[in-house]
Structures are given as structure tokens and as C-alpha cells.
Design a protein around this motif. Sequence first.
Motif, PDB file in Angstrom:
ATOM      1  N   ASP A 187       1.666   4.096 -18.113  1.00 63.57           N
ATOM      2  CA  ASP A 187       1.909   4.053 -16.749  1.00 63.57           C
ATOM      3  C   ASP A 187       0.434   4.991 -16.278  1.00 63.57           C
ATOM      4  N   LYS A 188      -0.133   4.283 -15.694  1.00 60.63           N
ATOM      5  CA  LYS A 188      -1.561   5.047 -14.922  1.00 60.63           C
ATOM      6  C   LYS A 188      -1.351   5.060 -13.357  1.00 60.63           C
ATOM      7  N   MET A 189      -1.967   6.373 -12.834  1.00 57.63           N
ATOM      8  CA  MET A 189      -1.808   6.416 -11.757  1.00 57.63           C
ATOM      9  C   MET A 189      -3.053   6.085 -10.995  1.00 57.63           C
ATOM     10  N   ILE A 190      -2.826   5.347  -9.868  1.00 62.00           N
ATOM     11  CA  ILE A 190      -3.723   4.681  -8.964  1.00 62.00           C
ATOM     12  C   ILE A 190      -3.761   5.357  -7.679  1.00 62.00           C
ATOM     13  N   ILE A 191      -5.088   5.867  -7.377  1.00 62.92           N
ATOM     14  CA  ILE A 191      -4.920   6.204  -5.977  1.00 62.92           C
ATOM     15  C   ILE A 191      -6.265   5.038  -5.138  1.00 62.92           C
TER      16      ILE A 191
ATOM     17  N   TYR B   7       0.689  -1.317   0.062  1.00 61.58           N
ATOM     18  CA  TYR B   7      -0.041  -0.016   0.168  1.00 61.58           C
ATOM     19  C   TYR B   7       0.772   1.292  -0.094  1.00 61.58           C
ATOM     20  N   GLN B   8       0.351   2.105  -0.752  1.00 64.17           N
ATOM     21  CA  GLN B   8       1.005   3.560  -0.988  1.00 64.17           C
ATOM     22  C   GLN B   8      -0.074   4.426  -1.209  1.00 64.17           C
ATOM     23  N   ASP B   9      -0.086   5.586  -0.801  1.00 62.58           N
ATOM     24  CA  ASP B   9      -0.852   6.604  -1.403  1.00 62.58           C
ATOM     25  C   ASP B   9      -1.237   6.737  -2.636  1.00 62.58           C
ATOM     26  N   THR B  10      -0.352   6.661  -3.299  1.00 61.47           N
ATOM     27  CA  THR B  10      -0.514   6.961  -4.822  1.00 61.47           C
ATOM     28  C   THR B  10       0.601   5.600  -5.435  1.00 61.47           C
ATOM     29  N   LEU B  11       0.086   5.004  -6.264  1.00 59.47           N
ATOM     30  CA  LEU B  11       0.794   3.982  -7.169  1.00 59.47           C
ATOM     31  C   LEU B  11       0.696   4.088  -8.624  1.00 59.47           C
ATOM     32  N   TYR B  12       1.822   3.719  -9.244  1.00 61.48           N
ATOM     33  CA  TYR B  12       1.890   3.836 -10.763  1.00 61.48           C
ATOM     34  C   TYR B  12       1.864   2.613 -11.379  1.00 61.48           C
TER      35      TYR B  12
ATOM     36  N   SER C  61      -8.582   3.485  -2.914  1.00 59.00           N
ATOM     37  CA  SER C  61      -9.798   3.846  -1.947  1.00 59.00           C
ATOM     38  C   SER C  61      -9.608   3.161  -0.834  1.00 59.00           C
TER      39      SER C  61
END
Length: 92
Positions: A85-89, A68-73, A91
Motif C-alpha cells: 500500500d502506497k500513500m499518494i498525495i 479525489y481525497q487529500d490522501t489516497l492509499y 498535487s
Amino acid sequence: MSNMRNLLLVLALVFLSLPALSQEKIQFSGVVRGEQGSKLDLVTLSVKGQPGGSISDPNGKFNLTSIYQDTLYLHISCLGYQAIDKMIIPST
């Protein structure tokens, strides 16, 4: 006496650092589709900066586990397609 004290100090540091070593993991799953909506197999998916990854099956399905991280790529690549590359936040 000094050796015993050092050993206790080392053990205390090890036990205090255990929560940091047991990082929360999250799972992603989904279906990879092309521009026309067709399901794509053999697509490689990975989270940048983390070990491991996944490859989509013949139905385009994939499962991916990540720390887990606040924002993943999410890095997505497939032969014959441009890698993205897609940024994933995640939930909560």
C-alpha cells in the motif's frame, strides 16, 4: 397544500445535495516495474475504500480513476510478489 410544501422541501434538499454527489475525480497513470526495472503485467491496482481498479497491460501501463481525497492509499498486488500500500498525495 401540505403535500405541495413537503414536495418542494424534498426537491430543495435534492438540489442542495447534488454538488456533494458529483465528487471530483482524478486519474492516475503510470508503468509498473519490478526490482530489476522490468515492466510487470497483470498487476492489480486499486484505491483503498473506493470501487473499481485497474490491471497493468503487457507493457506495465495502467490507468486508474479515483474520487479525489487529500490522501489516497494505492493498493498494489501481483501473483508472486508481496502486496503493498502506497500513500499518494495528489498535487493540485
